[in-house]
Design an enzyme around this catalytic site. Structure first.
Site, short mmCIF file in Angstrom:
data_model
loop_
_atom_site.label_atom_id
_atom_site.label_comp_id
_atom_site.label_asym_id
_atom_site.label_seq_id
_atom_site.Cartn_x
_atom_site.Cartn_y
_atom_site.Cartn_z
CD GLU A 297 -3.11 -0.89 2.22
OE1 GLU A 297 -2.85 -0.15 3.20
OE2 GLU A 297 -4.16 -1.55 2.11
CD GLU A 391 -4.99 -5.37 3.09
OE1 GLU A 391 -3.80 -5.67 2.83
OE2 GLU A 391 -5.30 -4.47 3.89
#
Length: 470
Positions: A297, A391
């Site tokens: 991320e 995710e």
């Protein structure tokens, strides 16, 4: 030189058999194992299948015969057995297979063993594999650092496990496709950080994930900071190796998640990433089930798409040098939101894509935090970019709080419609609502069924278990 008792005729056949044996996955690691005896505490038979070359099984000293037996969990075609002997080795021994643990068939025999490493190409089938020592090479007992069995579940390619059904994946156009060119959707679970919840990833839990949950993919989340990789690169690299082998043995795909989060600039860890992915790609490049997620991320005001793209351009060639075939998953701006969390959208990637083949871009969402703007961006982006949702959660972005199953289902419906693969966060017993198991479930379970699942766990298990369109 000792030879396998069962061997193909002709040099060409022998070479083909050896190639197949080298390519087959390790299926013994972490499996149930028993032995005729144990010399002392700390030298139990499980030490020989734990993936750690510094631990070992040792039998009682001074007595023949002795044996060690591993239960593969189901019937397998066994193509290779690798024995890493300690100094206390066998001069004479047999390798045997059995369907039931009582009737044994020899697949290898020697009376001239000299210790060190015996890497044996064999041909046999059974649920159980036994090394049966009849003559010691020293006055001591028998001792193995590692007993490794390689093979495949019986049933053959084209059915059975997700990897048997699909083989080597590749990106075809905007979709993920199997080795026959069919567009597919993978569905599965992400681990929590393996520095905190490695105890939730064991033989029983992964058997449940593959068999009871019917998951296609396990995402192996290795944090870089936050007490992760940077504190002990050798330890965490070996954990990832082990988990790849455990997923492989169960026929699941494995996403190797370079879980950089804080700091959010992937360039901060570029050197570490090159070191790590070089070793992973070198070790596993003969497998068909590995995918590389190179930046979990990316985040922060200074971390523009151009920074992430430059990082990808430096790291992807490192992987491709050793593994030319596996899909590589590239993180996107603002916590892999395609830029939405920073007020941008997918057009920055569409207008300036990563210059590499066989890649996908990642998108993460948490249904209680990420509403219509995120859903609409994902829908548009999937028509212009290859997307993989590596995710998501049914809760808020913290992985906690109330579940929003209505919004979650909207996302899953879109993902099904556009054949976008997805992975849910997370397969652990963390106290937060996003961890599927109730606190205290790990390491002993039970993991199958719904008895130890939180509300989100019951919901996501039901959706993973529905039939795949392979």
């Amino acid at each position: 030189m000792a030879l396998p008792l069962v061997a193909p005729s002709g040099a060409g056949a022998a070479t083909a058999t050896a190639r197949q044996a080298a390519a087959d996955p390790l299926v013994s690691q972490g499996r149930a194992v028993t032995a005729s005896s144990t010399e002392a505490a700390g030298l139990e038979p499980a030490k020989a299948v734990d993936g750690n070359p510094a631990t070992r099984w040792a039998s009682a000293e001074g007595a023949d015969p002795q044996w060690i037996r591993v239960d593969l969990g189901s019937a397998h075609n066994v193509s290779r057995v690798r024995l890493n002997w300690e100094a206390a080795h066998a001069t004479a021994y047999r390798v045997q297979t059995s369907p039931d643990g009582s009737t044994w068939t020899d697949v290898y025999s020697t009376a001239s063993g000299d210790g060190a490493i015996d890497d044996l190409t064999v041909s046999g089938a059974g649920r159980y594999v036994r090394v049966y020592g009849t003559q010691r090479g020293t006055p001591y007992g028998y001792s193995l650092w590692e007993l490794e069995v390689y093979g495949t579940p019986t049933g053959g390619v084209g059915g059975g496990t997700p990897v048997q059904a699909n083989g080597q994946l590749r990106v075809c156009g905007l979709k993920l496709c199997n080795e026959n060119g069919k567009q597919i959707q993978l569905r599965g679970m992400s681990s929590h950080g393996i520095q905190w919840y490695n105890q939730c990833l064991n033989t029983a839990s992964l058997d449940a994930l593959a068999g009871d949950w019917k998951a296609d993919v396990l995402r192996i989340s290795m944090y870089i900071q936050e007490d992760g990789y940077e504190t002990n690169p050798r330890l965490f690299t070996d954990r990832v190796h082990s988990l790849i082998e455990m997923a492989t043995a169960r026929g699941m795909y494995a996403i190797v998640d370079w879980h950089m989060l804080d700091p959010g600039d992937p360039m901060y860890n570029l050197g570490r990433a090159k070191t790590f992915f070089t070793e992973i790609a070198q070790r596993h490049n003969n497998k068909k089930n590995v995918l590389y997620e190179i930046a979990n991320e990316p985040n922060g005001d200074a971390v523009t798409w151009s920074v992430i793209r430059d990082y990808a351009h430096q790291l992807i060639p490192v992987i491709r040098q050793h593994d030319p075939d596996a899909p590589i998953l590239v993180g996107t701006r603002a916590w892999s939101s395609l830029g939405v969390s920073a007020g941008a959208d997918e057009t920055e990637i569409v207008n300036n894509p990563v210059n590499a083949a066989n890649i996908m871009y990642t998108f993460h969402f948490y249904a209680a935090s990420h509403g219509t703007a995120y859903l609409n961006t994902l829908s548009r982006a999937a028509d212009r970019l290859p997307i993989f949702v590596t995710e998501f959660g049914t809760q808020s972005a913290s992985g906690d709080g109330a579940n929003n199953f209505t919004r979650s289902q909207q996302y899953l419906d879109l993902l099904a419609q556009k054949k976008i693969s997805w992975v849910n966060w997370n397969f652990s017993d963390d106290f937060r609502t996003g961890a599927v198991f109730t606190t205290g479930t790990c390491p002993n379970g039970s993991f199958a069924g719904t008895g130890r699942l939180k509300e989100a766990g019951v919901w996501i298990r039901d959706r993973i278990r529905t039939a795949d369109d392979f």
